[in-house]
Design a protein around this motif. Structure first.
Motif, PDB file in Angstrom:
ATOM      1  N   ASP A  20      -4.585  -5.044   7.953  1.00 32.36           N
ATOM      2  CA  ASP A  20      -5.578  -4.045   8.352  1.00 32.36           C
ATOM      3  C   ASP A  20      -6.865  -4.710   8.824  1.00 32.36           C
ATOM      4  OD1 ASP A  20      -3.821  -2.011   7.760  1.00 32.36           O
ATOM      5  OD2 ASP A  20      -4.709  -1.573   5.788  1.00 32.36           O
ATOM      6  N   ASP A  21      -7.276  -5.770   8.115  1.00 35.71           N
ATOM      7  CA  ASP A  21      -8.481  -6.495   8.522  1.00 35.71           C
ATOM      8  C   ASP A  21      -8.303  -7.120   9.899  1.00 35.71           C
ATOM      9  OD1 ASP A  21      -9.666  -5.800   6.157  1.00 35.71           O
ATOM     10  OD2 ASP A  21      -9.411  -7.772   5.205  1.00 35.71           O
ATOM     11  N   VAL A  28       1.905  -6.590  -5.538  1.00 33.22           N
ATOM     12  CA  VAL A  28       0.566  -7.164  -5.339  1.00 33.22           C
ATOM     13  C   VAL A  28       0.521  -7.959  -4.040  1.00 33.22           C
ATOM     14  CG1 VAL A  28      -1.064  -8.867  -6.249  1.00 33.22           C
ATOM     15  CG2 VAL A  28      -0.053  -7.183  -7.773  1.00 33.22           C
ATOM     16  N   THR A  29       1.556  -8.735  -3.793  1.00 33.35           N
ATOM     17  CA  THR A  29       1.614  -9.532  -2.563  1.00 33.35           C
ATOM     18  C   THR A  29       1.659  -8.628  -1.339  1.00 33.35           C
ATOM     19  OG1 THR A  29       2.736 -11.299  -3.741  1.00 33.35           O
ATOM     20  CG2 THR A  29       2.905 -11.322  -1.349  1.00 33.35           C
ATOM     21  N   GLY A  52       0.532  -5.595  -1.090  1.00 35.88           N
ATOM     22  CA  GLY A  52      -0.779  -4.973  -0.942  1.00 35.88           C
ATOM     23  C   GLY A  52      -1.786  -5.918  -0.307  1.00 35.88           C
ATOM     24  N   THR A  53      -1.760  -7.170  -0.724  1.00 35.89           N
ATOM     25  CA  THR A  53      -2.674  -8.158  -0.153  1.00 35.89           C
ATOM     26  C   THR A  53      -2.362  -8.389   1.316  1.00 35.89           C
ATOM     27  OG1 THR A  53      -2.875  -9.232  -2.307  1.00 35.89           O
ATOM     28  CG2 THR A  53      -3.511 -10.531  -0.376  1.00 35.89           C
ATOM     29  N   LEU A  54      -1.085  -8.510   1.647  1.00 37.85           N
ATOM     30  CA  LEU A  54      -0.701  -8.712   3.046  1.00 37.85           C
ATOM     31  C   LEU A  54      -1.078  -7.507   3.903  1.00 37.85           C
ATOM     32  CD1 LEU A  54       2.769 -10.452   2.665  1.00 37.85           C
ATOM     33  CD2 LEU A  54       0.634 -11.472   3.449  1.00 37.85           C
ATOM     34  N   GLU A  55      -0.902  -6.315   3.374  1.00 37.19           N
ATOM     35  CA  GLU A  55      -1.263  -5.102   4.110  1.00 37.19           C
ATOM     36  C   GLU A  55      -2.766  -5.048   4.349  1.00 37.19           C
ATOM     37  OE1 GLU A  55      -0.485  -2.018   6.403  1.00 37.19           O
ATOM     38  OE2 GLU A  55       1.079  -3.141   5.366  1.00 37.19           O
ATOM     39  N   LYS A  56      -3.547  -5.432   3.339  1.00 38.92           N
ATOM     40  CA  LYS A  56      -5.002  -5.458   3.498  1.00 38.92           C
ATOM     41  C   LYS A  56      -5.407  -6.469   4.563  1.00 38.92           C
ATOM     42  CE  LYS A  56      -9.232  -6.148   0.865  1.00 38.92           C
ATOM     43  NZ  LYS A  56      -9.794  -7.399   1.299  1.00 38.92           N
ATOM     44  N   GLU A  57      -4.787  -7.642   4.546  1.00 43.15           N
ATOM     45  CA  GLU A  57      -5.083  -8.660   5.562  1.00 43.15           C
ATOM     46  C   GLU A  57      -4.692  -8.161   6.954  1.00 43.15           C
ATOM     47  OE1 GLU A  57      -6.575 -11.684   5.530  1.00 43.15           O
ATOM     48  OE2 GLU A  57      -7.151 -11.239   3.471  1.00 43.15           O
TER      49      GLU A  57
END
Length: 145
Positions: free
Chosen positions: A125-126, A115-116, A118-123
């Motif tokens: 990408d943003d 989960v962490t 995934g969140t870091l990857e999303k950030e």
């Protein structure tokens, strides 16, 4: 009468004295603040020290309670099977429980890491996509046109 140069030197002297006093006052104020922070920190450490000692006492009592429960179960097993077999059975049960708990803990840690990540990857990408571009804004609810 004083010479024109004398006024300048006495003015510079007064400015120097004022600057020195200001420096001393600022240093004293800083020392007072550091002392106050140190006293607050020491008080917090003392309170934490007492709390830590209470937690340590609770831990010791918990270990003793577990040991008593272990002895009770062992004595109960010894009543229905030989002493060696009772100890081996209890050891097997403890080992199995330890393995199951370790596997469950490992699975929870892996899930949290996923989960962490995934969140870091999303950030990331943003951040790579750049700042959001301003577009036409929708009118606020209830605003009259």
């Amino acid at each position: 009468m004083s010479a024109p140069g004398g006024d300048a030197s006495s003015g510079a002297g007064r400015m120097g004295d004022a600057a020195a006093r200001l420096g001393r006052d600022a240093a004293e104020l800083a020392r007072d603040e550091v002392r106050a922070m140190r006293d607050d920190l020491l008080a917090a450490v003392r309170r934490f020290g007492v709390g830590g000692a209470l937690f340590a006492g609770a831990g010791v009592c918990g270990v003793l309670a577990l040991w008593s429960a272990h002895q009770t179960v062992l004595r109960g097993l010894e009543a229905v099977m030989p002493r060696g077999r009772a100890a081996a059975t209890l050891t097997g049960v403890y080992g199995s429980c330890a393995a199951l708990l370790a596997l469950a803990g490992r699975n929870r840690v892996k899930a949290a890491a996923a989960v962490t990540a995934g969140t870091l990857e999303k950030e990331a990408d943003d951040l790579r996509s750049g700042p959001p571009t301003p577009g036409p804004q929708a009118p606020e609810p209830g605003a009259e046109e």
